[in-house]
Design a protein around this motif. Structure first.
Motif, PDB file in Angstrom:
ATOM      1  N   ARG A  86       0.824  -1.225   0.000  1.00  0.00           N
ATOM      2  CA  ARG A  86       0.000   0.000   0.000  1.00  0.00           C
ATOM      3  C   ARG A  86       0.845   1.256   0.000  1.00  0.00           C
ATOM      4  N   PHE A  87       2.082   1.151   0.446  1.00  0.00           N
ATOM      5  CA  PHE A  87       2.923   2.338   0.599  1.00  0.00           C
ATOM      6  C   PHE A  87       4.058   2.373  -0.423  1.00  0.00           C
ATOM      7  N   GLY A  88       3.879   1.620  -1.515  1.00  0.00           N
ATOM      8  CA  GLY A  88       4.794   1.761  -2.645  1.00  0.00           C
ATOM      9  C   GLY A  88       5.995   0.846  -2.665  1.00  0.00           C
ATOM     10  N   THR A  89       6.189   0.022  -1.639  1.00  0.00           N
ATOM     11  CA  THR A  89       7.320  -0.900  -1.640  1.00  0.00           C
ATOM     12  C   THR A  89       7.139  -1.950  -2.728  1.00  0.00           C
ATOM     13  N   ARG A  90       8.209  -2.199  -3.471  1.00  0.00           N
ATOM     14  CA  ARG A  90       8.198  -3.256  -4.474  1.00  0.00           C
ATOM     15  C   ARG A  90       8.982  -4.454  -3.954  1.00  0.00           C
ATOM     16  N   THR A  91       8.649  -5.629  -4.479  1.00  0.00           N
ATOM     17  CA  THR A  91       9.263  -6.869  -4.012  1.00  0.00           C
ATOM     18  C   THR A  91       9.917  -7.610  -5.165  1.00  0.00           C
ATOM     19  N   ALA A  92      11.121  -8.114  -4.936  1.00  0.00           N
ATOM     20  CA  ALA A  92      11.804  -8.990  -5.882  1.00  0.00           C
ATOM     21  C   ALA A  92      11.885 -10.372  -5.251  1.00  0.00           C
ATOM     22  N   GLU A  93      11.297 -11.367  -5.905  1.00  0.00           N
ATOM     23  CA  GLU A  93      11.355 -12.741  -5.411  1.00  0.00           C
ATOM     24  C   GLU A  93      12.652 -13.366  -5.908  1.00  0.00           C
ATOM     25  N   ALA A  94      13.684 -13.253  -5.103  1.00  0.00           N
ATOM     26  CA  ALA A  94      15.019 -13.677  -5.525  1.00  0.00           C
ATOM     27  C   ALA A  94      15.906 -13.869  -4.308  1.00  0.00           C
ATOM     28  N   SER A  95      17.071 -14.449  -4.556  1.00  0.00           N
ATOM     29  CA  SER A  95      18.084 -14.608  -3.517  1.00  0.00           C
ATOM     30  C   SER A  95      19.276 -13.713  -3.834  1.00  0.00           C
ATOM     31  N   VAL A  96      19.920 -13.224  -2.797  1.00  0.00           N
ATOM     32  CA  VAL A  96      21.125 -12.407  -2.953  1.00  0.00           C
ATOM     33  C   VAL A  96      22.323 -13.331  -3.156  1.00  0.00           C
ATOM     34  N   VAL A  97      23.112 -13.060  -4.186  1.00  0.00           N
ATOM     35  CA  VAL A  97      24.325 -13.847  -4.424  1.00  0.00           C
ATOM     36  C   VAL A  97      25.586 -13.050  -4.132  1.00  0.00           C
ATOM     37  N   ALA A  98      25.472 -11.721  -4.072  1.00  0.00           N
ATOM     38  CA  ALA A  98      26.626 -10.880  -3.747  1.00  0.00           C
ATOM     39  C   ALA A  98      26.139  -9.501  -3.342  1.00  0.00           C
ATOM     40  N   ALA A  99      26.893  -8.862  -2.459  1.00  0.00           N
ATOM     41  CA  ALA A  99      26.575  -7.499  -2.027  1.00  0.00           C
ATOM     42  C   ALA A  99      27.869  -6.798  -1.665  1.00  0.00           C
ATOM     43  N   GLN A 100      27.973  -5.533  -2.073  1.00  0.00           N
ATOM     44  CA  GLN A 100      29.174  -4.765  -1.784  1.00  0.00           C
ATOM     45  C   GLN A 100      28.883  -3.280  -1.893  1.00  0.00           C
ATOM     46  N   ARG A 101      29.784  -2.489  -1.341  1.00  0.00           N
ATOM     47  CA  ARG A 101      29.690  -1.041  -1.516  1.00  0.00           C
ATOM     48  C   ARG A 101      30.350  -0.672  -2.836  1.00  0.00           C
ATOM     49  N   ALA A 102      29.661   0.142  -3.623  1.00  0.00           N
ATOM     50  CA  ALA A 102      30.189   0.569  -4.913  1.00  0.00           C
ATOM     51  C   ALA A 102      31.132   1.758  -4.738  1.00  0.00           C
ATOM     52  N   ALA A 103      31.817   2.116  -5.816  1.00  0.00           N
ATOM     53  CA  ALA A 103      32.788   3.216  -5.764  1.00  0.00           C
ATOM     54  C   ALA A 103      32.131   4.532  -5.415  1.00  0.00           C
ATOM     55  N   ASP A 104      30.836   4.710  -5.760  1.00  0.00           N
ATOM     56  CA  ASP A 104      30.166   5.976  -5.480  1.00  0.00           C
ATOM     57  C   ASP A 104      29.567   6.037  -4.075  1.00  0.00           C
ATOM     58  N   PHE A 107      25.306   1.009  -2.433  1.00  0.00           N
ATOM     59  CA  PHE A 107      25.481  -0.439  -2.343  1.00  0.00           C
ATOM     60  C   PHE A 107      24.948  -1.097  -3.604  1.00  0.00           C
ATOM     61  N   GLU A 108      25.629  -2.150  -4.034  1.00  0.00           N
ATOM     62  CA  GLU A 108      25.186  -2.958  -5.148  1.00  0.00           C
ATOM     63  C   GLU A 108      24.867  -4.355  -4.646  1.00  0.00           C
ATOM     64  N   VAL A 109      23.684  -4.848  -5.005  1.00  0.00           N
ATOM     65  CA  VAL A 109      23.235  -6.169  -4.570  1.00  0.00           C
ATOM     66  C   VAL A 109      22.909  -6.981  -5.814  1.00  0.00           C
ATOM     67  N   ALA A 110      23.639  -8.079  -6.001  1.00  0.00           N
ATOM     68  CA  ALA A 110      23.416  -8.957  -7.146  1.00  0.00           C
ATOM     69  C   ALA A 110      22.462 -10.075  -6.746  1.00  0.00           C
ATOM     70  N   LEU A 111      21.471 -10.336  -7.615  1.00  0.00           N
ATOM     71  CA  LEU A 111      20.464 -11.355  -7.355  1.00  0.00           C
ATOM     72  C   LEU A 111      20.689 -12.578  -8.236  1.00  0.00           C
ATOM     73  N   ASP A 112      20.071 -13.688  -7.836  1.00  0.00           N
ATOM     74  CA  ASP A 112      20.282 -14.934  -8.568  1.00  0.00           C
ATOM     75  C   ASP A 112      19.611 -14.951  -9.932  1.00  0.00           C
ATOM     76  N   ASP A 113      18.806 -13.940 -10.255  1.00  0.00           N
ATOM     77  CA  ASP A 113      18.216 -13.854 -11.594  1.00  0.00           C
ATOM     78  C   ASP A 113      19.068 -13.001 -12.536  1.00  0.00           C
ATOM     79  N   GLY A 114      20.264 -12.606 -12.085  1.00  0.00           N
ATOM     80  CA  GLY A 114      21.167 -11.803 -12.895  1.00  0.00           C
ATOM     81  C   GLY A 114      21.025 -10.311 -12.718  1.00  0.00           C
ATOM     82  N   THR A 115      20.015  -9.889 -11.969  1.00  0.00           N
ATOM     83  CA  THR A 115      19.784  -8.466 -11.740  1.00  0.00           C
ATOM     84  C   THR A 115      20.770  -7.922 -10.701  1.00  0.00           C
ATOM     85  N   VAL A 116      21.181  -6.680 -10.890  1.00  0.00           N
ATOM     86  CA  VAL A 116      21.958  -5.956  -9.879  1.00  0.00           C
ATOM     87  C   VAL A 116      21.160  -4.729  -9.480  1.00  0.00           C
TER      88      VAL A 116
END
Length: 336
Positions: A86-104, A107-116
């Protein structure tokens, strides 16, 4: 419905509309959902990543959550998810395969569907993994007749024949605790330490029977657990078995964040590992927050939900502080 946001961050390409989210919440249990709800109501852009591995999924019902007593976990989650959207949150049905702080700094979070996906802040609510004793039948009957928390299940199994499988010193304490719900408690010493006289006296005072020897496997019938079978062939009839899992914070795919973890000890036994946070849920990594069982291994559902609210509020204040600092810097005339 119009989704409001006060994020001042620019957009960049990713798999969810090209947005750098204010927050990515990892984990869709009570802690993660309540965090997402809180952040959505704070007009933040939020992506909730949920792999659908809720720890209490095998249970028939959940308890001690005021207003939701006895609700099935799946029904509770469905209700919570409807509220969050109801408050605009979106959901990705996926698992995290990697997470790190980017140069800027984001944070970058890579998902098992290939999405970052990218975010200014992360809130981790991935829960924990129950590492069960290696006894045939235990894993198969887990959250059915094999239990660990009397506050979660004690009322439902009151007055029944309950066994306690000792795998460490906590076994004695479990037997004494469960004797509040039943007068028919049996402690199986299994791989626990040898009982000394004071421990035996305490157990006897609560009418807890002691069965010496290693348990070989569970005796499971058509209607569930019928008993336990010891290595020497002896059989004891019990309808439920209490175990002490090792609780390990679920950190799959999160090694790149280099979070600080610690061990929890109960009665001299290592009960598991958790992510270290301050009282508001901030981890050792700036910009990363955590809530629920990942930080508090013995927390119940209602406590995890409350922790999600607290961590989300701290995260939102962190973003407000950053946005204000940037606004002040932008308002200063050049050369001043």
């Amino acid at each position: 419905m119009t989704t409001h946001t006060r994020s001042t961050e620019s957009r960049s390409a990713d798999g969810h509309g090209g947005q750098v989210h204010d927050a990515v919440v990892v984990g869709g249990g009570a802690a993660g959902l309540n965090a997402a709800l809180t952040l959505g109501r704070a007009r933040r852009t939020v992506l909730l990543i949920d792999a659908g591995r809720q720890r209490n999924a095998p249970a028939h019902s959940m308890h001690n959550y005021l207003g939701h007593e006895g609700i099935a976990p799946a029904d509770f989650l469905a209700l919570a998810r409807r509220e969050v959207t109801r408050f605009g949150t979106r959901t990705a049905e996926a698992s995290v395969v990697a997470a790190q702080r980017a140069a800027d700094g984001n944070f970058e979070v890579a998902l098992d569907d290939g999405t970052v996906v990218r975010a200014r802040r992360l809130l981790l609510a991935t829960g924990l993994v129950d590492e069960l004793p290696d006894v045939p039948g235990v894993a198969e009957r887990w959250a059915r007749e094999v239990l660990h928390c009397p506050y979660c299940h004690g009322w439902e199994v009151r007055d029944r024949a309950i066994g306690v499988l000792a795998t460490g010193p906590v076994g004695v304490e479990q037997a004494l605790l469960w004797s509040q719900w039943s007068d028919d408690i049996t402690l199986f010493t299994h791989t626990g330490p040898r009982l000394d006289d004071p421990a035996r006296a305490r157990l006897a005072a609560r009418d807890v029977r002691v069965v010496e020897g290693r348990v070989a496997h569970l005796d499971v019938g058509a209607d569930g657990l019928d008993g336990v079978v010891l290595a020497d062939g002896r059989r004891s009839a019990v309808r439920h078995l209490v175990v002490a899992p090792r609780f390990t914070a679920r950190l799959d795919g999160l090694a790149g964040l280099d979070l600080e973890t610690a061990e929890l000890r109960l009665f001299g036994q290592v009960a598991g590992s958790y992510v270290v946070t301050d009282p508001q849920g901030a981890t050792s990594v700036a910009g990363v927050y955590a809530a629920g069982n990942i930080t508090s291994l013995t927390e119940t559902v209602i406590g995890s939900a409350a922790a999600g609210l607290k961590a989300a509020a701290a995260l939102n204040l962190d973003l407000i502080t950053e946005d204000t600092r940037r606004a002040v810097a932008a308002a200063v005339p050049p050369g001043v």
